[in-house]
Design a protein around this motif. Sequence first.
Motif, mmCIF file in Angstrom:
data_model
loop_
_atom_site.group_PDB
_atom_site.id
_atom_site.type_symbol
_atom_site.label_atom_id
_atom_site.label_comp_id
_atom_site.label_asym_id
_atom_site.label_seq_id
_atom_site.Cartn_x
_atom_site.Cartn_y
_atom_site.Cartn_z
ATOM 1 N N ILE A 154 61.780 17.549 -7.670
ATOM 2 C CA ILE A 154 60.458 16.922 -7.526
ATOM 3 C C ILE A 154 59.608 17.686 -6.528
ATOM 4 N N SER A 155 60.172 18.037 -5.391
ATOM 5 C CA SER A 155 59.386 18.644 -4.300
ATOM 6 C C SER A 155 58.949 20.075 -4.592
ATOM 7 N N ILE A 156 59.675 20.805 -5.446
ATOM 8 C CA ILE A 156 59.320 22.198 -5.739
ATOM 9 C C ILE A 156 58.548 22.323 -7.051
ATOM 10 N N TRP A 157 58.969 21.590 -8.081
ATOM 11 C CA TRP A 157 58.359 21.750 -9.412
ATOM 12 C C TRP A 157 57.521 20.535 -9.822
ATOM 13 N N GLY A 158 57.171 19.696 -8.872
ATOM 14 C CA GLY A 158 56.395 18.505 -9.178
ATOM 15 C C GLY A 158 54.901 18.751 -9.150
ATOM 16 N N GLY A 159 54.148 17.646 -9.139
ATOM 17 C CA GLY A 159 52.688 17.719 -9.181
ATOM 18 C C GLY A 159 52.063 17.902 -7.812
ATOM 19 N N GLN A 160 50.800 17.518 -7.710
ATOM 20 C CA GLN A 160 50.033 17.777 -6.491
ATOM 21 C C GLN A 160 50.594 17.028 -5.287
ATOM 22 N N ASN A 161 51.036 15.797 -5.485
ATOM 23 C CA ASN A 161 51.594 14.995 -4.393
ATOM 24 C C ASN A 161 53.120 14.958 -4.440
ATOM 25 N N ARG A 162 53.711 16.067 -4.843
ATOM 26 C CA ARG A 162 55.158 16.117 -5.058
ATOM 27 C C ARG A 162 55.965 15.897 -3.781
ATOM 28 N N ARG A 163 55.485 16.409 -2.657
ATOM 29 C CA ARG A 163 56.264 16.265 -1.418
ATOM 30 C C ARG A 163 56.313 14.810 -0.966
ATOM 31 N N TYR A 164 55.211 14.112 -1.119
ATOM 32 C CA TYR A 164 55.191 12.688 -0.771
ATOM 33 C C TYR A 164 56.145 11.915 -1.666
ATOM 34 N N ALA A 165 56.082 12.184 -2.981
ATOM 35 C CA ALA A 165 56.942 11.469 -3.928
ATOM 36 C C ALA A 165 58.412 11.789 -3.684
ATOM 37 N N ALA A 166 58.727 13.062 -3.424
ATOM 38 C CA ALA A 166 60.112 13.459 -3.189
ATOM 39 C C ALA A 166 60.648 12.850 -1.896
ATOM 40 N N THR A 167 59.811 12.839 -0.865
ATOM 41 C CA THR A 167 60.233 12.251 0.413
ATOM 42 C C THR A 167 60.472 10.757 0.264
ATOM 43 N N LYS A 168 59.610 10.086 -0.461
ATOM 44 C CA LYS A 168 59.777 8.651 -0.679
ATOM 45 C C LYS A 168 61.052 8.378 -1.466
ATOM 46 N N PHE A 169 61.318 9.211 -2.456
ATOM 47 C CA PHE A 169 62.543 9.054 -3.240
ATOM 48 C C PHE A 169 63.777 9.196 -2.369
#
Length: 537
Positions: A154-169
Amino acid sequence: MNAMEFPWLTAIIALPLVAALAIPLIPDKEGRTVRWYGLGVAFADFALMIYTFWYKYDFQSSTLQLIENYPWVPQLGLHWAVGVDGLSMPLVLLTGLINTLAIFAAWKVTNKPRLFYGLMLAMYSAQLGVFVAQDLLLFFLMWEIELVPVYLLISIWGGQNRRYAATKFILYTAAASIFILVAGFALVFSGDTVTFDMATLGMKEYPKALELLVYAGFLIAFGVKLPIFPLHTWLPDAHGEASAPGSMILAGVLLKMGGYALIRINVEMLPNAHVYFAPVLAILGVVNIVYGACCAFAQTNLKRRLAYSSIAHMGFVLIGIASYTELGISGAVLQMVSHGLIAASLFFLSGVTYDRTHTLMMDKMGGIAKVMPKTFALFTAGSMASLALPGMSGFVGELMVFLGIATSDVYSSSFKVVVVLLSAVGVILTPIYLLSMLRQVFYGNQNKDLHLDAVISDVKPRELFITACLLLPIIGIGFYPKLVTQTYDVKAVELAAHARQVLPVVAHQQPSSLYSRIFTAPTLASSQIENLVNISK
């Protein structure tokens, strides 16, 4: 295990992981060789599963099969203990199919392809380990190993807010894992015997207060993964930012790990506590269905709408688990398999749509059906399956859950009526938000900024093949559910009997406090209590 017998399950688990470790040694600059290698390994492992279960698995047995038990870390009491039964076998096959197709769906990944396919294969291996582990510590390790690849994907190949989503996960799931660890150690060190073997733990006698606390801890941990309201908020963000292959695995496999663990550990190992929590599961299931459907209406992001739809559909799994009937538990397992196929197809098609339009906002789409008729037809078929159209697998799974809870003799008529009616509200809302989604994306006025006629192409052969591999079993199960149910029918009967065997004792000892003051709705008729008590004696 016989010394001369081949370790089939170990080979199935180890193949993707060992192959992932070999990826850095592959000479490849552009990623073409690596992607063929990753797909070949995934397909080979899936083929090995089919061969193993076809020739080595007895569908008429409810006991663990293909058992392997080796001392791994004797100082910690950790054993490499794996096995499959009717509960885990269909989910292992689902994992193989979804992961193989997800790797094929990631064909265009050019950013760090070695790392991407290595993570996909490592995650594949860990997911298989969760479904076959028979040692509680091994189960926990596989559960944890699976989290890291998901976070990185998620954090590398995700969308614009990928780091937020990956951290929340990772925050949600890592915090939930603490409950697995603490609750697991509470079971392990309870009594005179210290063991991580799940079968032995299931036969232990636990103090009532301890069993209730442990059940609650596992429920929180597995509730995050399922997910159960209000532990669900990581899911829409993760789906909204994950790439299409990541979303396929999130919805197709990861959510099923929560449902599987609830049945394997909470119901099978802690049946006394399940008596107290079963009505809570039914209520949470209803909340999931209605809440998920209502929230889906408010989403303008295509993948977030599908994410809330997944939350709603997982509510049926909770109700089936709580039903105390063979039909309800069978429906819960079928719902997991069915939703895994349906959700994977819809999230993949949303990725196909995004590749053409470069947006997931439905209000910025419109009129796509004119230039993408095949994609529209496939998306419609997946949506029909999701809204439980007769002839599709979603209809069979939800119908079995409804009949399972409606025919349960554990709950009062008023409680069953409320559960069925409120769940039916969610079923009615589902076609509304799904058909609305189709209308916004594929009909209406065209967005001139998309330049539809100039740049948008319809679904390609590779994409058509992936979708067909998901839709064909959806339709096949819809017309002939025995394709799946025959693999676990015997196990569902055993699970229901195992869960029900403690009912007469608890109901006879505390009929008033348990069934009236605490939950008010669930009841057992006095004659039923007497019969069950006599049977138990």
